[in-house]
Design an enzyme around this catalytic site. Structure first.
Site, short mmCIF file in Angstrom:
data_model
loop_
_atom_site.label_atom_id
_atom_site.label_comp_id
_atom_site.label_asym_id
_atom_site.label_seq_id
_atom_site.Cartn_x
_atom_site.Cartn_y
_atom_site.Cartn_z
N TYR A 1 -15.66 3.70 -21.23
CA TYR A 1 -15.47 2.28 -21.66
C TYR A 1 -16.77 1.35 -21.76
O TYR A 1 -17.03 0.99 -23.02
CB TYR A 1 -14.39 1.52 -20.62
CG TYR A 1 -13.86 0.20 -21.14
CD1 TYR A 1 -13.02 0.03 -22.25
CD2 TYR A 1 -14.60 -0.91 -20.78
CE1 TYR A 1 -12.50 -1.17 -22.51
CE2 TYR A 1 -14.09 -2.42 -21.16
CZ TYR A 1 -12.90 -2.37 -22.13
OH TYR A 1 -12.57 -3.44 -22.48
N LYS B 1 -18.26 0.16 -25.39
CA LYS B 1 -18.66 -0.91 -25.53
C LYS B 1 -20.22 -1.41 -25.78
O LYS B 1 -20.13 -2.36 -26.50
CB LYS B 1 -18.14 -1.92 -24.45
CG LYS B 1 -16.65 -1.97 -24.20
CD LYS B 1 -15.61 -2.59 -25.43
CE LYS B 1 -14.36 -2.71 -25.24
NZ LYS B 1 -13.80 -3.29 -26.51
#
Lengths: 86, 246
Positions: free
Chosen positions: B156, B160
């Site tokens: 993640y 991001k």
């Protein structure tokens, strides 16, 4: 959308001239052998022009189609090939 | 601030709940017809549309999985039936948290594909129309985890952080066309995506502002970036995180 049999190189050249007016390019400068660079267009301009030509002819122009487009003549070749397939 | 200024539609990916829903509702309130994208939660997406319509706004469902090319085309077919997409909010995201040493290949791939690949290819699909319109707004929903990291979220965090790099380079590519590309980095927002991160009452005490951030507060920042007022702001990341990264 466009009848391939009736589209000539001169027709496409005229459409390109019309669209390039939106880039403040004088119609007199838009000759078949003129390079887009000499007309003051950058790569992003060429993308914008391709969208306008897609709309004008009802065709899809992919990134691969643009990689060998340097002159107005090259663009006419792409359009005629695409219109022929549509 | 925030009024619709062009004849286009605002596409919000992952708008069946949470931040995506709040963004869709807010952009509709600002006057944009909104394409409500979702992958599988049709009921949630319909609720988003109903919320918008009950306030006098215009919305359409735009089903499609933005992690693949066919899903992106399905999504744009629904959105462009209304108008060209001139505002794009790349919000769709998934989490597959686990320690790196234990992470399976598909846990890495799923998160990169939806959160990063999805945002890039959705932006790419929208760009041609924005370029010819010489106006556009792309808002990427990244995360504070893309800026400072979090154990258990290497996939993640990488996606991001990648979104931050994408935002900055794309902003430079299209700046001269009146298109801005910015990112919002939410901190702790209570949504379905953040369920399981811990007890929210306890987490709220660790936040500098003493509470968690509301999805509507993220939506307000997204609406600002989508507005004409933000025309001179591009390539930026705005943390809406209650002070987490201060």
């Amino acid at each position: 959308m466009v009848d391939a049999k009736t589209v000539t190189r001169d027709d496409v050249l005229e459409v390109i001239r019309t669209e390039l007016a939106g880039f403040e390019v004088s119609a007199d400068d838009v000759k078949a052998d003129a390079s887009f660079e000499s007309l003051g267009l950058d790569s992003l301009d060429l993308v914008e022009l391709s969208v306008r030509l897609e709309d004008a002819y009802g065709i899809d122009i992919e990134e691969d189609d643009l990689k060998d487009v340097w002159t107005v003549d090259n663009a006419i070749d792409v359009i005629l090939a695409k219109v022929g397939k549509s | 601030m925030g009024c619709r200024v062009r004849d286009g539609v605002a596409l919000v990916t992952g708008a069946s709940r949470g931040i995506g829903r709040a963004a869709a509702v807010r952009l509709a309130a600002d006057g944009w017809p909104v394409a409500v994208n979702y992958r599988s939660d049709a009921e949630g997406a319909k609720e988003t549309v109903a919320l918008i319509e009950s306030s006098g706004g215009q919305a359409v469902l735009a089903c499609g999985d933005v992690s693949n090319a066919d899903g992106i085309e399905e999504t744009f077919a629904a959105a462009e039936a209304v108008a060209p997409v001139l505002v794009l909010v790349n919000n769709a995201g998934v989490r597959r948290d686990t320690l790196a040493a234990m992470m399976k290949r598909d846990e890495w791939d799923d998160v990169i594909r939806t959160n990063l690949d999805g945002a890039f290819f959705t932006s790419k699909r929208a760009l041609k129309r924005m370029i010819s319109a010489r106006w556009g707004r792309i808002v990427n929903v990244t995360s504070v985890i893309g800026l400072r990291g979090n154990a258990g979220q290497t996939n993640y965090g990488a996606a991001k952080a990648g979104l931050v790099g994408l935002t900055k380079s794309l902003a430079l590519e299209v700046a001269k066309r009146g298109i801005t590309v910015n990112a919002i980095a939410p901190g702790l927002v209570k949504t379905a995506l953040t369920e399981g991160l811990g007890n929210f009452d306890d987490l709220a005490k660790t936040m500098p502002i003493g509470r968690i951030v509301e999805a509507e507060e993220i939506a307000a920042a997204i609406a600002f970036f989508a507005s004409e007022d933000a025309a001179a702001i591009t390539g930026q990341v705005l943390c809406v995180d209650g002070g987490m990264t201060a």
